[in-house]
Design a protein around this motif. Structure first.
Motif, PDB file in Angstrom:
ATOM      1  N   GLN A 384     -25.421   2.988  18.841  1.00 23.38           N
ATOM      2  CA  GLN A 384     -26.317   1.903  18.306  1.00 23.38           C
ATOM      3  C   GLN A 384     -26.094   2.226  16.896  1.00 23.38           C
ATOM      4  O   GLN A 384     -26.521   3.291  16.258  1.00 23.38           O
ATOM      5  CB  GLN A 384     -27.834   1.701  18.646  1.00 23.38           C
ATOM      6  CG  GLN A 384     -28.499   0.641  17.993  1.00 23.38           C
ATOM      7  CD  GLN A 384     -29.793   0.369  18.598  1.00 23.38           C
ATOM      8  OE1 GLN A 384     -30.109   0.568  19.730  1.00 23.38           O
ATOM      9  NE2 GLN A 384     -30.511   0.308  17.674  1.00 23.38           N
ATOM     10  N   PHE A 385     -25.694   1.256  16.155  1.00 24.29           N
ATOM     11  CA  PHE A 385     -25.780   1.337  14.619  1.00 24.29           C
ATOM     12  C   PHE A 385     -26.337  -0.217  13.929  1.00 24.29           C
ATOM     13  O   PHE A 385     -26.377  -1.026  14.587  1.00 24.29           O
ATOM     14  CB  PHE A 385     -24.582   1.671  14.092  1.00 24.29           C
ATOM     15  CG  PHE A 385     -23.316   0.541  13.754  1.00 24.29           C
ATOM     16  CD1 PHE A 385     -23.429  -0.476  12.934  1.00 24.29           C
ATOM     17  CD2 PHE A 385     -22.530   0.768  14.903  1.00 24.29           C
ATOM     18  CE1 PHE A 385     -22.627  -1.356  12.717  1.00 24.29           C
ATOM     19  CE2 PHE A 385     -21.567  -0.463  14.672  1.00 24.29           C
ATOM     20  CZ  PHE A 385     -21.455  -1.491  13.847  1.00 24.29           C
ATOM     21  N   VAL A 405     -25.634  -3.328  16.217  1.00 22.21           N
ATOM     22  CA  VAL A 405     -24.344  -3.470  17.166  1.00 22.21           C
ATOM     23  C   VAL A 405     -24.782  -2.331  18.275  1.00 22.21           C
ATOM     24  O   VAL A 405     -25.169  -1.204  17.675  1.00 22.21           O
ATOM     25  CB  VAL A 405     -22.997  -3.057  16.550  1.00 22.21           C
ATOM     26  CG1 VAL A 405     -21.931  -2.984  17.649  1.00 22.21           C
ATOM     27  CG2 VAL A 405     -22.687  -4.328  15.682  1.00 22.21           C
ATOM     28  N   SER A 406     -24.975  -2.424  19.197  1.00 19.42           N
ATOM     29  CA  SER A 406     -24.991  -1.404  20.373  1.00 19.42           C
ATOM     30  C   SER A 406     -24.253  -1.638  21.776  1.00 19.42           C
ATOM     31  O   SER A 406     -23.726  -2.782  21.726  1.00 19.42           O
ATOM     32  CB  SER A 406     -26.748  -1.176  20.781  1.00 19.42           C
ATOM     33  OG  SER A 406     -27.127  -2.536  21.138  1.00 19.42           O
ATOM     34  N   ASN A 446     -23.646  -5.525  22.358  1.00 20.49           N
ATOM     35  CA  ASN A 446     -24.591  -6.385  21.698  1.00 20.49           C
ATOM     36  C   ASN A 446     -24.441  -6.327  20.467  1.00 20.49           C
ATOM     37  O   ASN A 446     -24.387  -5.327  19.559  1.00 20.49           O
ATOM     38  CB  ASN A 446     -25.991  -5.825  22.235  1.00 20.49           C
ATOM     39  CG  ASN A 446     -26.426  -5.278  23.694  1.00 20.49           C
ATOM     40  OD1 ASN A 446     -26.127  -6.220  24.475  1.00 20.49           O
ATOM     41  ND2 ASN A 446     -26.619  -4.317  23.783  1.00 20.49           N
ATOM     42  N   ASN A 447     -24.205  -7.801  19.794  1.00 23.12           N
ATOM     43  CA  ASN A 447     -24.197  -7.741  18.459  1.00 23.12           C
ATOM     44  C   ASN A 447     -24.598  -9.118  17.817  1.00 23.12           C
ATOM     45  O   ASN A 447     -24.722 -10.032  18.456  1.00 23.12           O
ATOM     46  CB  ASN A 447     -22.584  -8.048  18.309  1.00 23.12           C
ATOM     47  CG  ASN A 447     -22.223  -7.749  16.884  1.00 23.12           C
ATOM     48  OD1 ASN A 447     -22.734  -8.197  15.630  1.00 23.12           O
ATOM     49  ND2 ASN A 447     -20.969  -7.221  16.767  1.00 23.12           N
ATOM     50  N   GLY A 448     -25.398  -8.954  16.605  1.00 20.34           N
ATOM     51  CA  GLY A 448     -25.981  -9.987  15.943  1.00 20.34           C
ATOM     52  C   GLY A 448     -26.648  -9.844  14.763  1.00 20.34           C
ATOM     53  O   GLY A 448     -26.925  -8.459  14.329  1.00 20.34           O
ATOM     54  N   VAL A 472     -30.698  -8.586  19.628  1.00 12.27           N
ATOM     55  CA  VAL A 472     -29.566  -9.330  19.397  1.00 12.27           C
ATOM     56  C   VAL A 472     -28.726  -9.638  20.926  1.00 12.27           C
ATOM     57  O   VAL A 472     -29.063  -8.816  21.821  1.00 12.27           O
ATOM     58  CB  VAL A 472     -28.576  -8.336  18.405  1.00 12.27           C
ATOM     59  CG1 VAL A 472     -29.197  -8.208  16.971  1.00 12.27           C
ATOM     60  CG2 VAL A 472     -28.078  -7.159  19.141  1.00 12.27           C
ATOM     61  N   PRO A 473     -28.009 -10.636  20.718  1.00  9.18           N
ATOM     62  CA  PRO A 473     -27.441 -10.961  22.274  1.00  9.18           C
ATOM     63  C   PRO A 473     -26.406 -10.041  22.508  1.00  9.18           C
ATOM     64  O   PRO A 473     -25.641  -9.434  21.887  1.00  9.18           O
ATOM     65  CB  PRO A 473     -27.059 -12.371  21.832  1.00  9.18           C
ATOM     66  CG  PRO A 473     -26.717 -12.522  20.349  1.00  9.18           C
ATOM     67  CD  PRO A 473     -27.539 -11.475  19.674  1.00  9.18           C
ATOM     68  N   THR A 474     -26.144 -10.080  23.862  1.00 11.07           N
ATOM     69  CA  THR A 474     -24.966  -9.446  24.727  1.00 11.07           C
ATOM     70  C   THR A 474     -23.924 -10.435  24.473  1.00 11.07           C
ATOM     71  O   THR A 474     -23.787 -11.448  24.898  1.00 11.07           O
ATOM     72  CB  THR A 474     -25.249  -9.075  25.992  1.00 11.07           C
ATOM     73  OG1 THR A 474     -26.384  -8.238  26.147  1.00 11.07           O
ATOM     74  CG2 THR A 474     -24.082  -8.490  26.675  1.00 11.07           C
ATOM     75  N   VAL A 475     -22.861  -9.842  23.827  1.00 10.64           N
ATOM     76  CA  VAL A 475     -21.564 -10.757  23.537  1.00 10.64           C
ATOM     77  C   VAL A 475     -20.430 -10.310  24.241  1.00 10.64           C
ATOM     78  O   VAL A 475     -19.425 -11.137  24.276  1.00 10.64           O
ATOM     79  CB  VAL A 475     -21.136 -10.538  21.879  1.00 10.64           C
ATOM     80  CG1 VAL A 475     -22.168 -11.230  21.008  1.00 10.64           C
ATOM     81  CG2 VAL A 475     -20.947  -9.187  21.560  1.00 10.64           C
ATOM     82  N   LEU A 476     -20.364  -9.256  24.902  1.00 12.84           N
ATOM     83  CA  LEU A 476     -19.248  -8.703  25.715  1.00 12.84           C
ATOM     84  C   LEU A 476     -19.883  -7.876  26.830  1.00 12.84           C
ATOM     85  O   LEU A 476     -20.787  -6.944  26.667  1.00 12.84           O
ATOM     86  CB  LEU A 476     -18.452  -8.204  24.919  1.00 12.84           C
ATOM     87  CG  LEU A 476     -16.941  -7.481  25.666  1.00 12.84           C
ATOM     88  CD1 LEU A 476     -15.921  -7.353  24.632  1.00 12.84           C
ATOM     89  CD2 LEU A 476     -17.086  -6.047  26.316  1.00 12.84           C
TER      90      LEU A 476
END
Length: 763
Positions: A384-385, A405-406, A446-448, A472-476
């Protein structure tokens, strides 16, 4: 096209081993070389069996424990000096994360999910992640650098080559070694190693402990946080290792090993190459000074277990099992902009686990040798960053702005391999090998954006409490499978007892992967493929000159690359992962070892490589039309010329034996990034010298070692978040601010001049 590249060549100059282990082991092995005045026989394990270096048709550099000790080597990355066309650097931000390239092939980004291009092995145990790969080992017998794809015996992610740490089996004698070092920047190291027989000739225990400490080469000139340790480029490492070996019969051998390393050195701050346009802080006077708005603490924790079992079924057949379990945890602070403001701060966590199993069957017939095996790998790499763009968020009227982002990248790999060396006649032989690998990877990202300033954990900075739940939402959330057959074929001609010619073809592949920074459900990138051809000669002349040379050419296809895409605003951190194109490399490597007298010897290694991108295909975001932008790309971390020249002189006196050595290492200029690199290191050279003393009774050793004596400044990493001024792109002094709204062009540098004095005693 092809060029000359020396394969295996033991360099009398020592290569580096990470952290404490090398020196401790070297102290235990510290004995002067035999007074022969001729070449020593070098044994390597490049083909997973013990062989004479000169009989192995593979480009290998091997450096033993004695050379490590006599050159005062304690940092694994120094191995690049002694292996042609090799780059091993400590990555930006930490002391323990490695950037490895061989023959222009590697992986620069250490983010979870990305696969390396150069494999790192400890006693045939694969280390999947670069975090902690610059680690210390105890009881090292030798380090081997295998250049070129090793896809048959070593599998995926060795498309550039492999680096092997080979530890020695115990002698059975009770020993205890203590070694202390003091040096520049208040260096204070203590290393203790030993072994103890529990049951004579059957059961032994070995142990090692090391603590490595040094003040920083520079300092953080300002910090937004109070009571922070201001040292930059310091060292604070502890390491321990315990090994249990059991030989119940002459045919059975078992080794159980545990090791743990903790690196609490501060986060490394980068050097601002451009003045900030958002702060009044000037470019620092020293390349080792920096500014930060993050905590300066940092940590890399590693722990691993391994079990090796070997059964010699007959004089010609053996079975070997190698199992391992490793984990690492790294909370880290990287200030991309290196100012006291929250312009572009990236606190992060890396959390990795892996389990491996390998079963080998080795057999030697009347006119052939056979190595075969089954391999299984299961790993989980998570992280995670937070990309904190605080100043930008405040300009938008928000408390702050963070892109979080995680995610995880879970890998499962199964493989079967076989390789045989067959004697066709007294002079001709051939090598045939193949490996079949099946890979499966599952990834979640997860990215947002969060319109506030957040950190990975509560307490990251004083008083900070992280909101509960996923922010943040799960994008992938996807999975993919790949399989690959990687062959090797070669032919060897033994001209006479001392000269061998060889030619070979080898293929390797680097696993496909998902984008760990994905902003949408984008597909996975395909595996990278490298096809390599070599021709070479291994030779010895009059028992005092070894000359090994190799010419190679390689084709690197389906290169994976992250493209940074423009977004709707400067807050966007849109990055796309894809297979961008193809590069080729042609080169030559030469390694020489000349024993002039019983006292004087010389070593040299030379590597030349011509690497270029042949095509880089991208697509116009508006029209969708494909175009080639290879003219904007450079093969990074790859000097066209590397060479090392060294000499060793031995004196045998009534006071003891003295070994005096020195070497000069040269690296040509190289770019640090592939696309539109604004950071290029000019060619430079490093001069090292050392003197080692061995007492006549064999108990005491002492050494004085000077590194980088001319105090060269050279860049080993960086960040570039600026662009040339579009109104005048030819003016390299004009830039357009990048992400965060500042001129973020940052460099990280190699060690300055250092001098160290070491004393060791062997009971």
């Amino acid at each position: 096209m092809i060029k000359l590249n020396p394969k295996v060549a033991p360099l009398t100059l020592a290569v580096s081993l990470a952290l404490a282990g090398v020196s401790a082991q070297a102290a235990e092995q510290a004995e002067p070389a035999a007074k022969k005045g001729e070449l020593e026989r070098i044994q390597v394990t490049a083909r997973k069996t013990v062989e004479n270096l000169q009989e192995v048709p593979v480009a290998v550099t091997s450096i033993g424990a004695e050379e490590l000790a006599e050159n005062g080597i304690v940092v694994m990355t120094e191995v690049q000096q002694f292996s042609p066309n090799t780059t091993l650097q400590a990555s930006r931000g930490t002391n323990s994360t490695i950037t490895a390239f061989i023959r222009g092939v590697g992986q620069q980004d250490p983010l979870w999910g990305y696969e390396p291009g150069v494999g790192i092995y400890i006693d045939d145990v694969y280390l999947a992640r670069p975090q902690g790969a610059v680690l210390d080992l105890l009881d090292v017998q030798q380090i081997e650098v295998l250049r070129g794809p090793q896809g048959t015996l070593y599998g995926k992610n060795t498309i550039g080559g492999a680096i092997k740490y080979v530890t020695k089996e115990m002698s059975g004698d009770a020993t205890l070694n203590i070694q202390g070092t003091v040096g520049s920047y208040n260096q204070k190291d203590l290393k203790i190693t030993g072994q103890l027989p529990i049951v004579d000739e059957k059961l032994y225990v070995g142990f090692g402990f090391a603590t490595l400490n040094r003040d920083g080469f520079g300092e953080f000139l300002t910090s937004a946080l109070d009571n922070q340790d201001r040292e930059n480029y310091n060292k604070d490492v502890t390491a321990a290792r315990v090994t249990l070996e059991y030989t119940p019969t002459d045919d059975l051998f078992f080794r159980l090993a545990w090791d743990k390393t903790e690196d609490k050195s501060n986060a490394k701050g980068g050097y601002r190459l451009l003045p900030s346009i958002l702060t009044d802080a000037p470019v620092p006077d020293s390349v080792y000074d920096s500014y930060t708005s993050l905590p300066t603490w940092n940590k890399v924790e590693l722990e691993g277990y391994s079990l090796t079992a070997r059964w010699d079924m007959t004089d010609s057949t053996s079975i070997k099992y190698i199992g391992s379990s490793r984990e690492s945890y790294s909370p880290t602070n990287i200030d991309f902009d290196n100012t006291s403001l929250q312009i572009f701060d990236v606190p992060a966590i890396y959390d990795d686990e892996q389990t491996t199993h390998e079963l080998q069957l080795n057999h030697q017939g009347d006119n052939y040798k056979l190595v075969s095996g089954l391999y299984y790998y299961d790993g989980e790499s998570c992280g995670q960053f937070e990309a904190i763009l605080g100043i930008l968020g405040q300009s938008l009227g928000a408390p702050g702005l963070t892109r979080e982002v995680s995610g995880c990248s879970n890998s499962n790999s199964k493989a079967a391999y076989i390789q045989s060396s067959i004697d066709l006649t007294d002079k001709w032989s051939m090598t045939l090998g193949a490996r079949y690998t099946k890979d499966k990877k599952e990834a979640q990202v997860n990215n947002g954006l969060i319109f506030d300033i957040v950190y990975p954990e509560s307490g990251w900075v004083p008083g900070y409490t992280r909101p509960e739940g996923q922010l943040v939402p799960t994008v992938l959330d996807d999975e993919e499978e790949w399989s690959r057959f990687t062959p090797r074929a070669g032919v060897e001609y033994q001209y006479n007892r001392d000269i061998m010619f060889f030619a070979s073809y080898a293929q390797g592949f680097k696993s496909g992967t998902f984008n760990p920074r994905a902003t949408t459900a984008e597909p996975a990138a395909k595996p990278e493929i490298v096809d390599s051809f070599e021709i070479g000669m291994k030779s010895e002349w009059n028992n005092n000159l070894r000359a090994n040379v190799t010419l190679f050419t390689l084709d690197h296809k389906d290169r994976q690359y992250i493209s940074v895409l423009p977004g709707d605003s400067a807050a966007d951190l849109n990055q796309r992962l894809g297979n961008i194109g193809e590069s080729t490399s042609d080169g030559i490597e030469l390694e020489l070892n000349y024993v002039a007298t019983e006292s004087l010897s010389f070593d040299a290694s030379v590597g030349y490589i011509d690497s270029n991108f042949d095509n880089v295909i991208d697509y116009d975001p508006e029209t969708g039309e494909a175009f080639d932008k290879s003219d904007r790309f450079t093969v990074s971390n790859t000097p066209d010329l590397t060479f090392n020249l060294g000499a060793t002189y031995r004196m045998y006196t009534e006071m003891g034996d003295f070994v005096i050595n020195g070497n000069y290492y040269h690296r040509g200029d190289y770019a640090l990034f592939e696309e539109d690199s604004l950071l290029t290191q000019d060619a430079y050279g490093i001069f090292n010298m050392g003197i080692t003393w061995y007492s006549t009774d064999g108990h005491w050793t002492a050494g004085l070692y000077g590194k980088n004596l001319t105090d060269e400044e050279y860049m080993i990493g960086g960040y570039q978040f600026v662009a040339p001024d579009p109104t005048d792109p030819t003016d390299t002094s004009k830039y357009t601010p990048g992400l965060g709204g500042d001129n973020t062009l940052i460099g990280y540098y190699g060690d300055p001049r250092t001098v160290a004095f070491t004393v060791g005693y062997r009971f």
